[in-house]
Design an enzyme around this catalytic site. Structure first.
Site: not given
Ligand code: UGA
Length: 443
Positions: A253
């Protein structure tokens, strides 16, 4: 001279010479008539050909069916665009209702950020036309509900894919868009391991198809598009600044978003397209994306299901610079307002055009367990947490934005902290899904 001509053309008295002349005239007349009638026939033939081409084209355009072939995230099986009625909707939706207003094509208008930005633009009197393929990456009924909201504000959302070059060309034929807000993308960091092709399809091929359409449009629009904080990848110098290197992406991504930054740079350089890339930092809020952690945690907590909380090495908590949607919308609108013009025309660059990249974050990272704690308070339910070591799935341990550049050049100033933002999100979630009925929000 005049007499001669009259004599040749209109012999008055019969006589030998005159008869010969008359024959000669007849031969000439026939030759002349023959060539005129040939020309006439050719003209008729060409007219008929043009008419049949035009009616065939309009038939094809009206009934165009296109399919999203190269990605297993399926868009609606088929949809139609084109025709007079369709063009009227597009034109009306693009109408500008304020002095100095703009007409904006918003791709991904059925999405989270796209729907909010569309409404904000419309509210202040800009013309907005949406484009969305309503794919099934997450529950398309949420996307359709967002579209209904837009429709109530007079925004028409065209159902189609950014990979459809003919559709884009038609849209630019119908409306001279001043700006394109490009938010259509395959989002999600971890899903890239499941379906890599969908990222290439939307974030690379789709982007290029859109840029090709913008390059050829006359006038060329200015482009503002969504990059991502994930381009900072494995960097550990915090906070992240736009001038930092971004050559160590941790997920496909992130790599496609980084590729997008390079690709847009090329189009800026060769064709004079004005480009602004926005690195969004984990955007959240009402009408958000069900695939994101804050959203799926809320659903599971309300349903009494366990949630998985990832932890980094040495049990270190992961952290994100969670950014509230209203702050992001202000950053997007300010980017559109300050985007300089594209300089090209007829597919040729006529001078240098701006190329900008900004971080849009909140500047205060919060750990994932703290996020869960805030949700528990707002939902008044204790979460069942499974603490799991972060698998090698593309995640990065933390994000933290330096937004000085956006502050100085866009007047960007985030004002909503995570506690306030999540309170608003939970309020919306409960009103939309009802208490304990979040199963509709499944992906
Ligand atoms: O800032 C960005 O660039 C990105 O932000 C998000 O990605 P992410 O930060 O991974 O957001 P989440 O999927 O909501 O995850 C947030 C946090 O929760 C954690 N998480 C996620 C899912 C889960 O089941 N458990 C968990 O601990 C992830 O590891 C991460 O640290 C968006 O999904 C992306 O599309 C975007 O581009």
């Amino acid at each position: 001279m005049r007499l001669l001509m009259e004599e040749e053309l209109f012999p008055s008295t019969p006589g030998k010479v005159k008869i010969e002349r008359a024959h000669a005239f007849n031969r000439q007349f026939h030759r002349c008539f023959a060539s005129t009638s040939t020309m006439f026939l050719w003209a008729l033939f060409l007219i008929a050909l043009t008419i049949s081409y035009l009616s065939f084209k309009s038939f094809v355009d009206t009934g165009t069916h296109y399919f999203n072939l190269s990605s297993s995230v399926s868009s609606s099986s088929s949809h139609a665009w084109g025709g007079l009625q369709w063009e009227k909707h597009v034109r009306t939706s693009a109408e500008i209702r304020r002095a100095e207003g703009m007409s904006v094509l918003v791709t991904g208008a059925g999405g989270f950020v796209g729907s909010h930005v569309s409404l904000a633009l419309r509210k202040r009197g800009d013309g907005v036309v949406g484009l969305d393929n309503f794919n099934t990456y997450y529950d398309p009924s949420l996307k359709r509900a967002r579209r209904n909201l837009l429709s109530k504000s007079g925004i028409f959302v065209v159902e189609g894919d950014v990979n459809d070059a003919r559709l884009l060309a038609r849209l630019f034929d119908v409306v001279a868009f001043t700006h394109v807000m490009h938010l259509a993308a395959q989002a999600g960091v971890r899903y890239a391991m499941e379906n890599p092709a969908s990222y290439v399809h939307s974030n690379v091929a789709g982007l290029v198809t859109l840029l090709e359409a913008c390059k050829s449009a006359d006038p060329q629009p200015a482009i503002v598009w969504a990059s991502s904080s994930s381009v900072y990848g494995l960097n550990d110098k915090v906070p992240f600044s736009e001038s930092d290197k971004t050559d160590r992406p941790a997920s496909l991504y992130a790599a496609t978003k980084k590729a997008g930054e390079e690709i847009t740079h090329t189009y800026n350089h060769i064709y004079g397209l004005s480009v602004t890339g926005l690195r969004f930092f984990t955007v959240y809020g009402p009408w958000g994306r069900p695939d994101m952690a804050y959203f799926s945690f809320t659903r599971n907590i309300l349903q009494g299901k366990p949630i998985t909380v990832y932890r980094g090495k040495d049990k270190k908590n992961l952290a994100r610079d969670f950014t509230y949607i209203d702050d992001i919308v202000k950053g997007c609108v300010a980017s559109l307002d300050t985007a300089g013009r594209s300089t090209g025309s007829g597919g040729k660059k006529r001078g240098p055009a701006p190329y900008r990249i900004y971080n849009l974050g909140n500047t205060s990272p919060v750990s994932v367990p703290d996020l869960v704690g805030i949700l528990e308070r707002h939902l008044k339910v204790k979460a069942k947490k499974n603490m799991v070591e972060m698998p090698g799935n593309g995640d990065v341990p933390f994000t933290h934005a330096n937004v000085s550049l956006a502050r100085n050049e866009l007047g960007y100033k985030p004002t909503t902290d995570l506690n306030t933002g999540l309170r608003k999100f939970v309020k919306w979630y409960l009103s939309y899904y009802g208490y304990n009925k979040g199963d509709k929000s499944g992906m």
